[in-house]
Write a protein that holds these residues in place. Structure first.
Motif, short mmCIF file in Angstrom:
data_model
loop_
_atom_site.label_atom_id
_atom_site.label_comp_id
_atom_site.label_asym_id
_atom_site.label_seq_id
_atom_site.Cartn_x
_atom_site.Cartn_y
_atom_site.Cartn_z
N LEU A 158 66.66 82.56 12.61
CA LEU A 158 66.66 83.32 11.36
C LEU A 158 65.28 83.72 10.86
CD1 LEU A 158 69.34 81.32 9.33
CD2 LEU A 158 69.66 83.48 10.58
N MET A 159 64.29 82.89 11.07
CA MET A 159 62.99 83.13 10.45
C MET A 159 62.23 84.27 11.13
SD MET A 159 61.85 79.18 9.56
CE MET A 159 60.15 79.56 9.73
N LYS A 160 61.51 85.03 10.30
CA LYS A 160 60.68 86.11 10.80
C LYS A 160 59.43 85.54 11.47
CE LYS A 160 62.10 89.21 7.13
NZ LYS A 160 61.74 89.81 5.85
N ALA A 161 58.85 86.31 12.37
CA ALA A 161 57.67 85.88 13.13
C ALA A 161 56.53 85.48 12.20
CB ALA A 161 57.23 86.97 14.10
N VAL A 162 56.32 86.24 11.13
CA VAL A 162 55.23 85.94 10.21
C VAL A 162 55.45 84.57 9.56
CG1 VAL A 162 56.26 87.16 8.22
CG2 VAL A 162 53.76 86.86 8.38
N ASP A 163 56.69 84.23 9.25
CA ASP A 163 56.98 82.92 8.67
C ASP A 163 56.76 81.81 9.69
OD1 ASP A 163 57.59 83.85 6.11
OD2 ASP A 163 59.68 84.23 6.64
N HIS A 164 57.14 82.04 10.92
CA HIS A 164 56.89 81.05 11.98
C HIS A 164 55.39 80.82 12.13
CE1 HIS A 164 60.77 80.06 13.67
NE2 HIS A 164 61.11 81.33 13.71
N ASP A 165 54.61 81.89 12.14
CA ASP A 165 53.17 81.78 12.32
C ASP A 165 52.53 81.01 11.16
OD1 ASP A 165 53.44 83.21 14.66
OD2 ASP A 165 52.71 85.11 13.80
N GLU A 166 52.90 81.37 9.93
CA GLU A 166 52.35 80.70 8.75
C GLU A 166 52.76 79.22 8.72
OE1 GLU A 166 53.36 82.83 5.19
OE2 GLU A 166 52.34 84.65 5.87
N LEU A 167 53.99 78.97 9.08
CA LEU A 167 54.49 77.60 9.09
C LEU A 167 53.71 76.74 10.08
CD1 LEU A 167 56.68 75.77 7.86
CD2 LEU A 167 58.18 76.47 9.73
N TYR A 168 53.50 77.26 11.27
CA TYR A 168 52.74 76.52 12.27
C TYR A 168 51.33 76.23 11.78
CZ TYR A 168 50.24 75.30 16.49
OH TYR A 168 49.44 74.65 17.40
N GLU A 169 50.68 77.22 11.19
CA GLU A 169 49.31 77.02 10.70
C GLU A 169 49.26 75.90 9.66
OE1 GLU A 169 46.40 78.30 11.77
OE2 GLU A 169 47.62 79.21 13.35
N LYS A 170 50.25 75.86 8.78
CA LYS A 170 50.27 74.83 7.72
C LYS A 170 50.61 73.45 8.27
CE LYS A 170 51.63 77.98 4.03
NZ LYS A 170 52.73 78.41 3.16
N MET A 171 51.46 73.39 9.28
CA MET A 171 51.95 72.09 9.79
C MET A 171 51.12 71.55 10.96
SD MET A 171 56.11 72.26 9.57
CE MET A 171 56.23 73.17 11.09
N ASN A 172 50.19 72.30 11.47
CA ASN A 172 49.44 71.89 12.64
C ASN A 172 48.38 70.85 12.26
OD1 ASN A 172 48.58 71.69 15.26
ND2 ASN A 172 47.36 73.57 15.21
N THR A 173 48.86 69.68 11.85
CA THR A 173 48.02 68.56 11.49
C THR A 173 48.57 67.31 12.17
OG1 THR A 173 49.34 68.10 9.53
CG2 THR A 173 47.42 69.54 9.24
N LEU A 174 47.74 66.32 12.34
CA LEU A 174 48.16 65.07 12.97
C LEU A 174 48.96 64.22 11.98
CD1 LEU A 174 44.87 64.08 14.82
CD2 LEU A 174 46.92 65.16 15.79
N ILE A 175 49.90 63.45 12.51
CA ILE A 175 50.65 62.53 11.66
C ILE A 175 50.13 61.10 11.78
CG2 ILE A 175 52.75 63.94 11.58
CD1 ILE A 175 53.98 61.98 13.65
N THR A 176 49.15 60.90 12.66
CA THR A 176 48.58 59.55 12.83
C THR A 176 47.22 59.45 12.18
OG1 THR A 176 47.65 60.18 14.96
CG2 THR A 176 49.79 59.08 14.96
#
Length: 176
Positions: A158-176
Protein backbone atom coordinates in the motif's frame (compact mmCIF):
# COMPACT_ATOMS: atom_id res chain seq x y z
CA UNK A 1 22.14 -20.99 15.96
CA UNK A 2 20.16 -22.58 13.15
CA UNK A 3 20.70 -21.21 9.67
CA UNK A 4 18.19 -18.48 8.88
CA UNK A 5 16.31 -18.12 5.63
CA UNK A 6 16.77 -15.05 3.47
CA UNK A 7 14.87 -11.91 4.41
CA UNK A 8 11.47 -11.97 2.74
CA UNK A 9 10.68 -8.31 2.24
CA UNK A 10 11.84 -6.09 -0.60
CA UNK A 11 11.47 -2.64 0.95
CA UNK A 12 14.47 -1.61 3.09
CA UNK A 13 12.34 -0.46 6.03
CA UNK A 14 10.47 -3.75 6.21
CA UNK A 15 13.73 -5.68 5.82
CA UNK A 16 15.20 -3.68 8.69
CA UNK A 17 12.26 -4.50 11.00
CA UNK A 18 12.29 -8.14 9.90
CA UNK A 19 16.01 -8.38 10.64
CA UNK A 20 15.44 -6.85 14.07
CA UNK A 21 12.80 -9.52 14.70
CA UNK A 22 15.43 -12.16 13.93
CA UNK A 23 17.89 -10.64 16.36
CA UNK A 24 15.27 -10.28 19.09
CA UNK A 25 14.13 -13.88 18.51
CA UNK A 26 17.73 -15.03 18.94
CA UNK A 27 17.95 -13.21 22.28
CA UNK A 28 14.55 -14.59 23.30
CA UNK A 29 15.72 -18.16 22.77
CA UNK A 30 18.49 -17.58 25.29
CA UNK A 31 16.13 -16.68 28.12
CA UNK A 32 13.23 -18.90 27.05
CA UNK A 33 15.38 -21.99 27.69
CA UNK A 34 15.57 -20.91 31.33
CA UNK A 35 11.79 -20.54 31.49
CA UNK A 36 11.44 -24.05 30.10
CA UNK A 37 13.82 -25.35 32.77
CA UNK A 38 11.36 -24.18 35.42
CA UNK A 39 8.56 -26.00 33.62
CA UNK A 40 10.46 -29.26 32.98
CA UNK A 41 12.67 -29.79 35.98
CA UNK A 42 10.55 -31.11 38.82
CA UNK A 43 13.60 -32.07 40.88
CA UNK A 44 15.27 -28.64 40.70
CA UNK A 45 16.90 -27.64 43.96
CA UNK A 46 16.20 -24.33 45.60
CA UNK A 47 19.76 -23.18 44.87
CA UNK A 48 19.51 -24.23 41.20
CA UNK A 49 16.23 -22.35 40.95
CA UNK A 50 17.73 -19.21 42.44
CA UNK A 51 20.70 -19.33 40.07
CA UNK A 52 18.46 -19.93 37.04
CA UNK A 53 16.07 -17.14 38.07
CA UNK A 54 18.96 -14.71 38.54
CA UNK A 55 20.27 -15.64 35.09
CA UNK A 56 16.78 -15.30 33.61
CA UNK A 57 16.50 -11.86 35.16
CA UNK A 58 19.89 -10.86 33.73
CA UNK A 59 19.01 -12.17 30.23
CA UNK A 60 15.65 -10.37 30.28
CA UNK A 61 17.34 -7.19 31.48
CA UNK A 62 19.75 -7.40 28.53
CA UNK A 63 16.79 -8.02 26.21
CA UNK A 64 14.56 -5.11 27.19
CA UNK A 65 16.70 -2.31 25.73
CA UNK A 66 16.84 -3.71 22.17
CA UNK A 67 13.15 -4.65 22.43
CA UNK A 68 12.22 -1.14 23.59
CA UNK A 69 14.32 0.44 20.84
CA UNK A 70 12.59 -1.77 18.27
CA UNK A 71 9.05 -1.12 19.51
CA UNK A 72 9.79 2.61 19.78
CA UNK A 73 10.77 2.61 16.09
CA UNK A 74 7.54 0.88 15.17
CA UNK A 75 5.37 3.15 17.30
CA UNK A 76 7.08 6.42 16.40
CA UNK A 77 7.68 5.84 12.70
CA UNK A 78 6.17 2.71 11.13
CA UNK A 79 2.69 2.64 12.69
CA UNK A 80 1.93 6.33 12.03
CA UNK A 81 2.86 6.01 8.35
CA UNK A 82 0.98 2.74 7.84
CA UNK A 83 -1.96 4.16 9.78
CA UNK A 84 -2.39 6.92 7.22
CA UNK A 85 -3.15 4.14 4.72
CA UNK A 86 -5.23 1.72 6.80
CA UNK A 87 -6.56 3.83 9.68
CA UNK A 88 -5.79 4.05 13.37
CA UNK A 89 -9.06 3.34 15.17
CA UNK A 90 -9.57 -0.33 14.36
CA UNK A 91 -7.87 -3.16 12.55
CA UNK A 92 -4.42 -4.68 12.84
CA UNK A 93 -2.58 -1.64 14.18
CA UNK A 94 -4.78 -1.49 17.28
CA UNK A 95 -4.17 -5.14 18.13
CA UNK A 96 -0.43 -4.91 17.50
CA UNK A 97 -0.11 -1.85 19.73
CA UNK A 98 -2.11 -3.60 22.46
CA UNK A 99 0.35 -6.48 22.26
CA UNK A 100 3.24 -4.08 22.85
CA UNK A 101 1.56 -3.10 26.13
CA UNK A 102 0.84 -6.72 27.01
CA UNK A 103 4.50 -7.67 26.49
CA UNK A 104 5.62 -4.72 28.63
CA UNK A 105 3.16 -5.85 31.30
CA UNK A 106 4.48 -9.41 31.50
CA UNK A 107 8.10 -8.32 31.58
CA UNK A 108 7.36 -5.55 34.08
CA UNK A 109 5.49 -7.99 36.30
CA UNK A 110 8.46 -10.38 36.19
CA UNK A 111 10.88 -7.61 37.22
CA UNK A 112 8.53 -6.36 39.94
CA UNK A 113 8.35 -9.79 41.55
CA UNK A 114 12.09 -10.53 41.26
CA UNK A 115 13.36 -7.18 42.49
CA UNK A 116 15.56 -7.95 45.48
CA UNK A 117 13.56 -11.00 46.57
CA UNK A 118 15.04 -13.97 44.73
CA UNK A 119 16.97 -15.24 47.75
CA UNK A 120 13.77 -15.47 49.80
CA UNK A 121 11.57 -17.05 47.12
CA UNK A 122 10.35 -20.63 47.20
CA UNK A 123 10.65 -22.85 44.13
CA UNK A 124 6.90 -22.49 43.58
CA UNK A 125 7.29 -18.70 43.69
CA UNK A 126 10.11 -18.90 41.15
CA UNK A 127 8.10 -21.13 38.85
CA UNK A 128 5.15 -18.75 39.08
CA UNK A 129 7.20 -15.66 38.26
CA UNK A 130 9.05 -17.47 35.44
CA UNK A 131 5.63 -17.98 33.84
CA UNK A 132 5.47 -14.22 33.23
CA UNK A 133 8.62 -14.47 31.12
CA UNK A 134 7.09 -17.47 29.35
CA UNK A 135 3.94 -15.49 28.58
CA UNK A 136 6.04 -12.61 27.22
CA UNK A 137 7.85 -15.10 24.96
CA UNK A 138 4.55 -16.51 23.67
CA UNK A 139 3.06 -13.09 22.95
CA UNK A 140 6.27 -11.86 21.30
CA UNK A 141 6.53 -14.92 19.08
CA UNK A 142 2.95 -14.57 17.82
CA UNK A 143 3.36 -10.80 17.62
CA UNK A 144 6.35 -11.08 15.26
CA UNK A 145 4.43 -13.54 13.07
CA UNK A 146 1.45 -11.15 12.85
CA UNK A 147 3.65 -8.23 11.90
CA UNK A 148 5.48 -10.25 9.27
CA UNK A 149 2.37 -11.87 7.77
CA UNK A 150 -0.06 -8.94 8.02
CA UNK A 151 1.52 -5.52 8.59
CA UNK A 152 4.74 -5.77 6.61
CA UNK A 153 3.12 -7.18 3.46
CA UNK A 154 0.35 -4.59 3.79
CA UNK A 155 2.94 -1.82 4.05
CA UNK A 156 4.86 -3.07 1.03
CA UNK A 157 1.71 -3.25 -1.02
CA UNK A 158 0.00 0.00 0.00
CA UNK A 159 2.68 2.53 0.85
CA UNK A 160 4.09 4.92 -1.74
CA UNK A 161 7.80 4.80 -2.58
CA UNK A 162 8.42 8.19 -0.97
CA UNK A 163 6.92 6.92 2.31
CA UNK A 164 9.05 3.78 2.18
CA UNK A 165 12.17 5.88 1.60
CA UNK A 166 11.38 8.33 4.43
CA UNK A 167 10.49 5.49 6.77
CA UNK A 168 13.76 3.70 6.13
CA UNK A 169 15.76 6.89 6.72
CA UNK A 170 14.03 7.44 10.09
CA UNK A 171 14.28 3.81 11.24
CA UNK A 172 17.83 3.06 10.08
CA UNK A 173 19.26 3.09 13.60
CA UNK A 174 20.69 0.35 15.80
CA UNK A 175 18.57 -1.25 18.50
CA UNK A 176 21.59 -2.35 20.55
Amino acid sequence: MAEQAELRFAEPGMRLLENEHRYLSYLMEEWHELVLDFERQEQMTLEEGREKLKLLRQKLFEFIEPLKNHTDKEEEHFFPVLGTYIGFEQGPLVGIQDEHQEIDGYIGHFFHHTRGTIDTMTLDDMRTVAKDAGEAFEVLTIHFVKEETVLFPMAEKLMKAVDHDELYEKMNTLIT
